[in-house]
Design a protein around this motif. Sequence first.
Motif, PDB file in Angstrom:
ATOM      1  N   ALA A 146       9.118  24.382  49.197  1.00 36.08           N
ATOM      2  CA  ALA A 146       8.650  23.583  48.062  1.00 36.08           C
ATOM      3  C   ALA A 146       9.261  22.189  48.090  1.00 36.08           C
ATOM      4  O   ALA A 146       8.580  21.191  47.792  1.00 36.08           O
ATOM      5  N   ALA A 147      10.546  22.089  48.457  1.00 37.39           N
ATOM      6  CA  ALA A 147      11.209  20.784  48.514  1.00 37.39           C
ATOM      7  C   ALA A 147      10.557  19.883  49.561  1.00 37.39           C
ATOM      8  O   ALA A 147      10.356  18.681  49.330  1.00 37.39           O
ATOM      9  N   GLN A 148      10.204  20.455  50.715  1.00 35.69           N
ATOM     10  CA  GLN A 148       9.557  19.654  51.762  1.00 35.69           C
ATOM     11  C   GLN A 148       8.155  19.234  51.339  1.00 35.69           C
ATOM     12  O   GLN A 148       7.724  18.112  51.605  1.00 35.69           O
ATOM     13  N   VAL A 149       7.436  20.135  50.685  1.00 41.24           N
ATOM     14  CA  VAL A 149       6.089  19.808  50.186  1.00 41.24           C
ATOM     15  C   VAL A 149       6.167  18.640  49.208  1.00 41.24           C
ATOM     16  O   VAL A 149       5.378  17.683  49.281  1.00 41.24           O
ATOM     17  N   ASP A 150       7.122  18.704  48.274  1.00 35.38           N
ATOM     18  CA  ASP A 150       7.269  17.631  47.286  1.00 35.38           C
ATOM     19  C   ASP A 150       7.626  16.312  47.958  1.00 35.38           C
ATOM     20  O   ASP A 150       7.132  15.239  47.575  1.00 35.38           O
ATOM     21  N   GLY A 201      -0.614  24.515  42.606  1.00 33.86           N
ATOM     22  CA  GLY A 201      -0.891  24.151  43.990  1.00 33.86           C
ATOM     23  C   GLY A 201       0.335  24.308  44.861  1.00 33.86           C
ATOM     24  O   GLY A 201       0.262  24.802  45.998  1.00 33.86           O
ATOM     25  N   ARG A 202       1.496  23.894  44.349  1.00 32.23           N
ATOM     26  CA  ARG A 202       2.748  24.047  45.088  1.00 32.23           C
ATOM     27  C   ARG A 202       3.058  25.525  45.305  1.00 32.23           C
ATOM     28  O   ARG A 202       3.448  25.944  46.402  1.00 32.23           O
ATOM     29  N   LEU A 213      -0.945  21.572  53.417  1.00 34.14           N
ATOM     30  CA  LEU A 213      -0.887  20.443  52.501  1.00 34.14           C
ATOM     31  C   LEU A 213      -1.769  19.304  52.997  1.00 34.14           C
ATOM     32  O   LEU A 213      -2.541  18.713  52.228  1.00 34.14           O
ATOM     33  N   GLN A 214      -1.686  18.983  54.272  1.00 33.90           N
ATOM     34  CA  GLN A 214      -2.490  17.893  54.813  1.00 33.90           C
ATOM     35  C   GLN A 214      -3.980  18.218  54.747  1.00 33.90           C
ATOM     36  O   GLN A 214      -4.799  17.363  54.369  1.00 33.90           O
ATOM     37  N   ALA A 215      -4.329  19.458  55.078  1.00 32.67           N
ATOM     38  CA  ALA A 215      -5.737  19.846  55.031  1.00 32.67           C
ATOM     39  C   ALA A 215      -6.268  19.836  53.597  1.00 32.67           C
ATOM     40  O   ALA A 215      -7.378  19.364  53.337  1.00 32.67           O
ATOM     41  N   ALA A 216      -5.466  20.354  52.660  1.00 30.89           N
ATOM     42  CA  ALA A 216      -5.901  20.381  51.263  1.00 30.89           C
ATOM     43  C   ALA A 216      -6.008  18.985  50.683  1.00 30.89           C
ATOM     44  O   ALA A 216      -6.853  18.721  49.821  1.00 30.89           O
ATOM     45  N   ALA A 217      -5.172  18.074  51.164  1.00 33.15           N
ATOM     46  CA  ALA A 217      -5.185  16.703  50.642  1.00 33.15           C
ATOM     47  C   ALA A 217      -6.468  15.963  51.016  1.00 33.15           C
ATOM     48  O   ALA A 217      -6.824  14.971  50.372  1.00 33.15           O
ATOM     49  N   VAL A 246      -6.260  15.560  44.205  1.00 33.62           N
ATOM     50  CA  VAL A 246      -5.266  16.479  43.664  1.00 33.62           C
ATOM     51  C   VAL A 246      -5.269  17.760  44.487  1.00 33.62           C
ATOM     52  O   VAL A 246      -6.328  18.323  44.785  1.00 33.62           O
ATOM     53  N   VAL A 247      -4.083  18.201  44.865  1.00 38.69           N
ATOM     54  CA  VAL A 247      -3.937  19.475  45.580  1.00 38.69           C
ATOM     55  C   VAL A 247      -3.583  20.536  44.558  1.00 38.69           C
ATOM     56  O   VAL A 247      -2.477  20.551  44.011  1.00 38.69           O
TER      57      VAL A 247
END
Length: 329
Positions: A178-182, A196-197, A215-219, A224-225
């Motif tokens: 989660a920290a890396q995603v943020d 989403g997270r 994350l990249q694909a959803a973006a 908004v993811v």
Amino acid sequence: MSDVDAESDSEPEPGREIWIEKYRPQTLDDIKGQDDIVERLQSYIDQRDLPHLLFSGRAGIGKTTAATAIAREVYGDDWRGNFLELNASDQRGIDVVRDRIKNFARSSFGGHDYRIIFLDEADSLTSDAQSALRRTMEQFSDNTRFILSCNYSSKIIDPIQSRCAVFRYSPLSDEAVAAQVDEIAAAEGIEVTDDGREALVYAAGGDMRRAINSLQAAATTGEVVDEEAVYLITSTARPEEIESMVTDAIAGDFSKSRATLDTLLTDTGMAGGDIIDQLHRSVWDFDLSERDAVRLMERIGETDYRITEGANEQVQLEALLASLAMNEQ
């Protein structure tokens, strides 16, 4: 963050930089979720006393990243000239050990005590190749250090394991993912909702590479993811869908449970192995009695084995649900 061997779960939009490379940690300190391992590796570098290393663990948890980070810290800007990376799954034979590794180990270089050879997916090497590798490690131990990466250390012969400092990587924690995603979302100016997270963390299952790819694909699907975008792009079932499928079967309603399974396989496009993986990860999160949970685990193991051996996925998954339903009768 994670290494970039093995699978890539979602392809990014053409022309865009791949985020798993863009945000790959450059130093050991940047690696998330493997603090104890990072501390031990850093001590080797600080003492200028690097042994042969063996990294063991599942894909996407930082093994390759750690190897390249070590090379950067040891050699600085010259790291590429002193670091040879080979993928043993592509080049499994004894000739790889005898030729490419030996040629690199023998070649001249200056300014450093040793060069590093990184052998990824070393558990794919044949037994003969591993025996040749063991002899090569002995022959060039004065000027070469080997870093081996594998999914299963049990497939590495004991003479190699005894020559290495062994590091067993664990799946990354939800907090680390989660920290890396943020961090990436903030850098890219992406809005990620709370659900989403959570969906990204759930779909990743401890695999940082999968989380970043997702994350990249959803973006690319919108500004908004959210949960819907993540589950759509990763072809992952929602936890509640998996749970309802299982609880319906245990309650004896095979038809309803089978209909959910058919939706996951046909509409969502999930593979049978992916459903097994989600079942296995989620068993203890379901509101099941201990007896039902143990019974489900037993059936999951049997079904996984049969699918791995080549049996029809849908037939085996339906048999799993039927078994749960019949035990209720």
